[in-house]
Write an enzyme that holds these catalytic residues in place. Structure first.
Site, mmCIF file in Angstrom:
data_model
loop_
_atom_site.group_PDB
_atom_site.id
_atom_site.type_symbol
_atom_site.label_atom_id
_atom_site.label_comp_id
_atom_site.label_asym_id
_atom_site.label_seq_id
_atom_site.Cartn_x
_atom_site.Cartn_y
_atom_site.Cartn_z
ATOM 1 N N HIS A 132 0.764 -1.155 0.134
ATOM 2 C CA HIS A 132 0.014 0.088 -0.065
ATOM 3 C C HIS A 132 0.765 1.143 0.087
ATOM 4 C CE1 HIS A 132 -3.456 -2.536 0.813
ATOM 5 N NE2 HIS A 132 -2.970 -2.976 1.883
ATOM 6 N N HIS B 196 5.730 6.904 6.420
ATOM 7 C CA HIS B 196 5.314 6.391 5.149
ATOM 8 C C HIS B 196 4.725 7.755 4.325
ATOM 9 C CE1 HIS B 196 1.288 6.167 7.403
ATOM 10 N NE2 HIS B 196 1.160 6.569 6.330
ATOM 11 N N HIS C 158 2.239 9.079 0.740
ATOM 12 C CA HIS C 158 1.253 9.007 -0.055
ATOM 13 C C HIS C 158 1.396 9.783 -1.369
ATOM 14 C CE1 HIS C 158 -1.196 7.024 2.772
ATOM 15 N NE2 HIS C 158 -0.530 7.821 3.767
ATOM 16 N N GLU D 208 -2.715 13.017 0.522
ATOM 17 C CA GLU D 208 -4.351 12.742 0.994
ATOM 18 C C GLU D 208 -4.862 14.106 1.385
ATOM 19 O OE1 GLU D 208 -3.627 9.326 3.621
ATOM 20 O OE2 GLU D 208 -4.509 8.492 1.936
ATOM 21 N N HIS E 128 3.584 10.589 6.154
ATOM 22 C CA HIS E 128 3.003 10.612 7.508
ATOM 23 C C HIS E 128 3.803 9.923 8.478
ATOM 24 C CE1 HIS E 128 -1.208 10.443 5.319
ATOM 25 N NE2 HIS E 128 -0.726 11.890 5.767
ATOM 26 N N THR F 218 -6.069 7.186 7.671
ATOM 27 C CA THR F 218 -6.453 7.142 6.126
ATOM 28 C C THR F 218 -6.572 5.855 5.527
ATOM 29 O OG1 THR F 218 -4.359 7.485 5.240
ATOM 30 C CG2 THR F 218 -5.587 9.525 6.156
ATOM 31 N N THR F 219 -6.157 4.519 6.307
ATOM 32 C CA THR F 219 -6.506 3.267 5.617
ATOM 33 C C THR F 219 -7.455 2.541 6.500
ATOM 34 O OG1 THR F 219 -4.439 2.687 6.667
ATOM 35 C CG2 THR F 219 -4.175 3.408 4.608
HETATM 36 ZN ZN LIG Z 1 -0.700 7.462 5.916
#
Ligand SMILES: [Zn+2]
Length: 269
Positions: free
Chosen positions: A107, A132, A134, A138, A151, A220-221
Site C-alpha cells: 500500500h 510512510h 502517499h 491525501e 505521515h 486514512t487506511t
Molecule cells: Zn498515511
C-alpha cells in the site's frame, strides 16, 4: 472455467499456508489488483486496495471491522481550512533514534523507526513507530493538493495515535529521501530492507518553520479508526520529479484516500 479458478485458488491458498508470513502478505497484496479477489474470501482474508471493487468507496464492505470508513464523522484526509487561531504551542518532538528497516507493504513504502523517539502531547509519550508516504497527498491545504505527503505515525503504549504530516512540492531533490528510497525500486511487495537513516536525517524530513494545523481525524487506511490527533505542517519540503516518479512507479497507482467531509470539526492553527 469457474471450477478451474476455484481449484487454483484453493491450490494457491494451500501453498500460502506453507510459506512464510511475509510471502503470504506479498500474495495478499498482489491480489489487491486481482479480479478474482472476491473468490478468495473463504480461503483467506479479503484485502482492501486503492482501486476497483475493494477501493476506498468499498472499504467498509471489505470487512465488518472497517465500518468506520463509511460511518465515521471525523475521517481523514480532509481539506484543511483553519477555523480557529489559538496560537498553537510548538510540537514537543524528541527524535533520538533512526530508522530500522524500510518495507513495501503493498500500500505504501514505510520506514520503521527504532524505539526511543517521542512526541509529547499533554504529558503523554507518543512513540514514533514509522513514517510512510502517499502520492499524491491525501490532505489538501486550502484546496491545494501536493504531489507527495509523508505521515509520521506515533502511538502511546495504550494505543492512542498521533500523526505528523509533511507536504512535499516538486523541486530540488530531497537528500534524505534519496538515501531512504535507494532500495525502493528493487523492493518486492512484503520485502523489508535495512534503512540507515539517523535521527537527524529523520528530523530533516520536516520543515524548519514548524507552524502547523491541528485537528482530530482518523487513519486514512482501513480500519479508519478515529481519535487520531493530526498535525500538518504549513510549510512544505521538496522532492524531485524523479523521486516522486520513483515512488509512483513502485505501485503504478495513486495511494491516496479521497478527501472526507470535515463536518463540524475544529481546525486549529
Ligand atoms: Zn498515511
Amino acid at each position: 472455467m469457474k471450477k478451474l479458478i476455484t481449484l487454483s485458488a484453493i491450490a494457491l491458498s494451500t501453498l500460502l499456508l506453507t510459506t512464510t508470513a511475509q510471502a503470504n502478505e506479498e500474495a495478499h497484496a498482489k491480489h489487491d489488483t486481482n479480479a478474482t479477489e472476491a473468490k478468495h474470501e473463504t480461503h483467506h482474508e479479503k484485502h482492501w486496495a486503492y482501486m476497483g471493487n475493494v477501493g476506498p468507496k468499498h472499504w467498509s464492505e471489505v470487512k465488518k471491522e472497517f465500518n468506520m470508513c463509511s460511518e465515521g464523522k471525523q475521517q481523514s484526509p480532509i481539506n484543511i481550512v483553519a477555523s480557529k487561531d489559538i496560537d498553537l504551542k510548538p510540537l514537543d518532538l524528541n527524535y533520538t533514534t533512526g530508522s530500522s528497516t524500510i518495507i513495501n507493504n503493498g500500500h505504501t513504502i514505510q520506514v520503521n523507526i527504532a524505539d526511543g523517539s517521542v512526541l509529547k502531547i499533554d504529558g503523554a509519550d507518543y512513540k514514533l513507530k514509522q513514517f510512510h508516504f502517499h502520492v499524491p497527498s491525501e490532505n489538501n491545504i486550502n484546496g491545494q493538493a501536493y504531489p507527495l505527503e509523508a505521515h509520521f505515525v506515533h502511538a502511546t503504549d495504550d494505543g492512542k495515535l498521533a500523526v505528523v504530516a509533511v507536504m512535499f512540492e516538486e523541486g530540488a531533490e530531497n537528500p534524505v529521501l534519496a538515501k531512504a528510497w535507494k532500495k525502493v525500486p528493487s523492493l518486492k511487495v512484503g520485502e523489508e530492507a535495512k534503512c540507515g537513516l539517523s535521527a537527524d536525517e529523520v528530523k530533516a524530513l520536516m520543515p524548519e518553520n514548524k507552524d502547523y494545523y491541528k485537528f482530530m481525524g482518523s487513519l486514512t487506511t482501513p480500519p479508519c479508526s478515529e481519535n487520531v490527533k493530526w498535525h500538518v505542517y504549513k510549510n512544505t519540503m521538496t522532492a524531485s520529479k524523479e523521486q516522486i516518479n520513483t515512488f509512483f512507479s513502485t505501485f503504478s497507482f495513486p495511494n491516496n484516500r479521497p478527501v472526507q467531509a470535515t463536518n463540524d470539526r475544529e481546525i486549529d492553527e
